[in-house]
Design a protein around this motif. Structure first.
Motif, PDB file in Angstrom:
ATOM      1  N   GLY A   7       0.842  -1.247  -0.019  1.00  0.00           N
ATOM      2  CA  GLY A   7      -0.133  -0.006  -0.043  1.00  0.00           C
ATOM      3  C   GLY A   7       0.777   1.313   0.092  1.00  0.00           C
ATOM      4  N   LEU A   8       2.027   1.353   0.802  1.00  0.00           N
ATOM      5  CA  LEU A   8       2.887   2.237   0.716  1.00  0.00           C
ATOM      6  C   LEU A   8       3.517   2.608  -0.669  1.00  0.00           C
ATOM      7  CD1 LEU A   8       4.603   2.218   4.371  1.00  0.00           C
ATOM      8  CD2 LEU A   8       2.880   3.745   3.808  1.00  0.00           C
ATOM      9  N   LEU A   9       3.979   1.498  -1.030  1.00  0.00           N
ATOM     10  CA  LEU A   9       4.509   1.641  -2.350  1.00  0.00           C
ATOM     11  C   LEU A   9       3.614   2.097  -3.431  1.00  0.00           C
ATOM     12  CD1 LEU A   9       6.843  -1.624  -2.301  1.00  0.00           C
ATOM     13  CD2 LEU A   9       7.564   0.889  -2.159  1.00  0.00           C
ATOM     14  N   TYR A  10       2.344   1.439  -3.354  1.00  0.00           N
ATOM     15  CA  TYR A  10       1.413   2.206  -4.431  1.00  0.00           C
ATOM     16  C   TYR A  10       1.125   3.835  -4.227  1.00  0.00           C
ATOM     17  CZ  TYR A  10      -3.010   2.509  -6.602  1.00  0.00           C
ATOM     18  OH  TYR A  10      -4.107   3.228  -7.623  1.00  0.00           O
ATOM     19  N   LEU A  11       1.164   4.103  -3.160  1.00  0.00           N
ATOM     20  CA  LEU A  11       1.286   5.509  -2.713  1.00  0.00           C
ATOM     21  C   LEU A  11       2.241   6.355  -3.209  1.00  0.00           C
ATOM     22  CD1 LEU A  11      -1.137   5.302   0.440  1.00  0.00           C
ATOM     23  CD2 LEU A  11      -1.767   5.992  -1.676  1.00  0.00           C
ATOM     24  N   SER A  14       8.171   5.691   0.255  1.00  0.00           N
ATOM     25  CA  SER A  14       9.234   4.541   0.345  1.00  0.00           C
ATOM     26  C   SER A  14       9.634   4.490   1.720  1.00  0.00           C
ATOM     27  CB  SER A  14      10.512   4.694  -0.621  1.00  0.00           C
ATOM     28  OG  SER A  14      10.843   6.075  -0.515  1.00  0.00           O
ATOM     29  N   ASP A  15       9.306   5.246   2.585  1.00  0.00           N
ATOM     30  CA  ASP A  15       9.723   5.432   4.003  1.00  0.00           C
ATOM     31  C   ASP A  15       8.910   4.684   4.992  1.00  0.00           C
ATOM     32  OD1 ASP A  15      11.008   5.933   6.127  1.00  0.00           O
ATOM     33  OD2 ASP A  15      10.336   8.181   6.269  1.00  0.00           O
ATOM     34  N   PHE A  16       9.298   3.810   5.789  1.00  0.00           N
ATOM     35  CA  PHE A  16       8.461   2.990   6.571  1.00  0.00           C
ATOM     36  C   PHE A  16       7.492   3.933   7.753  1.00  0.00           C
ATOM     37  CE2 PHE A  16      11.626  -0.465   6.019  1.00  0.00           C
ATOM     38  CZ  PHE A  16      10.823  -1.135   5.166  1.00  0.00           C
ATOM     39  N   GLU A  17       8.032   5.103   7.972  1.00  0.00           N
ATOM     40  CA  GLU A  17       7.396   5.916   8.751  1.00  0.00           C
ATOM     41  C   GLU A  17       5.962   6.763   8.145  1.00  0.00           C
ATOM     42  OE1 GLU A  17       8.104   6.191  12.087  1.00  0.00           O
ATOM     43  OE2 GLU A  17       9.612   4.767  11.712  1.00  0.00           O
ATOM     44  N   ALA A  18       5.929   6.362   6.811  1.00  0.00           N
ATOM     45  CA  ALA A  18       4.878   6.881   6.251  1.00  0.00           C
ATOM     46  C   ALA A  18       3.441   6.191   6.562  1.00  0.00           C
ATOM     47  CB  ALA A  18       5.123   6.985   4.655  1.00  0.00           C
ATOM     48  N   ILE A  19       3.798   5.138   7.216  1.00  0.00           N
ATOM     49  CA  ILE A  19       2.710   4.143   7.519  1.00  0.00           C
ATOM     50  C   ILE A  19       2.007   4.955   8.730  1.00  0.00           C
ATOM     51  CG2 ILE A  19       4.025   2.847   9.375  1.00  0.00           C
ATOM     52  CD1 ILE A  19       1.210   1.607   6.883  1.00  0.00           C
ATOM     53  N   GLU A  20       2.524   5.691   9.766  1.00  0.00           N
ATOM     54  CA  GLU A  20       2.011   6.219  11.056  1.00  0.00           C
ATOM     55  C   GLU A  20       0.732   6.870  10.758  1.00  0.00           C
ATOM     56  OE1 GLU A  20       3.285   5.212  13.764  1.00  0.00           O
ATOM     57  OE2 GLU A  20       4.734   4.329  12.851  1.00  0.00           O
ATOM     58  N   PRO A  21       0.626   7.650   9.792  1.00  0.00           N
ATOM     59  CA  PRO A  21      -1.073   8.191   9.808  1.00  0.00           C
ATOM     60  C   PRO A  21      -2.049   7.040   9.468  1.00  0.00           C
ATOM     61  CG  PRO A  21       0.587   9.427   8.081  1.00  0.00           C
ATOM     62  CD  PRO A  21       1.254   8.288   8.814  1.00  0.00           C
ATOM     63  N   ARG A  28      -7.923   5.928   6.624  1.00  0.00           N
ATOM     64  CA  ARG A  28      -7.091   5.544   5.925  1.00  0.00           C
ATOM     65  C   ARG A  28      -6.599   4.115   6.291  1.00  0.00           C
ATOM     66  NH1 ARG A  28      -2.370   9.830   6.345  1.00  0.00           N
ATOM     67  NH2 ARG A  28      -3.467  11.815   5.255  1.00  0.00           N
ATOM     68  N   ARG A  29      -6.819   3.681   7.305  1.00  0.00           N
ATOM     69  CA  ARG A  29      -6.373   2.125   7.664  1.00  0.00           C
ATOM     70  C   ARG A  29      -7.560   1.350   6.506  1.00  0.00           C
ATOM     71  NH1 ARG A  29      -6.976   2.350  12.872  1.00  0.00           N
ATOM     72  NH2 ARG A  29      -9.162   2.147  13.115  1.00  0.00           N
ATOM     73  N   GLU A  30      -8.879   1.677   6.623  1.00  0.00           N
ATOM     74  CA  GLU A  30      -9.837   1.026   5.850  1.00  0.00           C
ATOM     75  C   GLU A  30      -9.492   1.164   4.488  1.00  0.00           C
ATOM     76  OE1 GLU A  30     -13.574   2.473   6.802  1.00  0.00           O
ATOM     77  OE2 GLU A  30     -13.547   1.380   9.170  1.00  0.00           O
ATOM     78  N   ALA A  31      -8.846   2.204   4.064  1.00  0.00           N
ATOM     79  CA  ALA A  31      -8.602   2.552   2.601  1.00  0.00           C
ATOM     80  C   ALA A  31      -7.512   1.363   2.050  1.00  0.00           C
ATOM     81  CB  ALA A  31      -8.004   3.698   2.190  1.00  0.00           C
ATOM     82  N   LEU A  32      -6.555   0.991   2.932  1.00  0.00           N
ATOM     83  CA  LEU A  32      -5.647  -0.141   2.502  1.00  0.00           C
ATOM     84  C   LEU A  32      -5.942  -1.598   2.998  1.00  0.00           C
ATOM     85  CD1 LEU A  32      -2.235   1.248   3.432  1.00  0.00           C
ATOM     86  CD2 LEU A  32      -3.368   1.042   1.391  1.00  0.00           C
TER      87      LEU A  32
END
Length: 89
Positions: A7-11, A14-21, A28-32
């Motif tokens: 999901g992060l790569l699709y968006l 490339s940073d793991f910290e981008a998952i925090e939101p 956002r959680r349901e979107a993924l």
């Protein structure tokens, strides 16, 4: 974890910290389509643990490819680019 990384790569992240939101926002959680969202640090640790055995192999293969490419370039005939095709010099 793979779904979160994909999901992060699709968006374009490339940073793991981008998952925090996604951890703090239900929409956002349901979107993924994630029930639980792992932390960036957890994902990084788990991915490092899974990939470390492959790192030596990929390093060795990369070195072989670069070495073979270097030898190939030494034996190739130089070429000049023309408007519509390549010709030998």
């Amino acid at each position: 974890m793979l779904k979160a990384i994909a999901g992060l790569l699709y968006l374009g992240e490339s940073d793991f910290e981008a998952i925090e939101p996604f951890r703090q926002n239900r929409l956002r959680r349901e979107a993924l389509d994630l029930g639980k969202v792992p932390s960036g640090a957890w994902m990084c640790q788990r991915l490092d643990a899974k990939t470390s055995p492959l790192r030596e192999l990929t390093d060795a293969l990369s070195a072989r490819v670069l070495f073979a490419k270097g030898q190939q370039q030494e034996t190739e005939v130089p070429r000049a680019k023309t408007a519509d095709k390549f010709q030998e010099v």
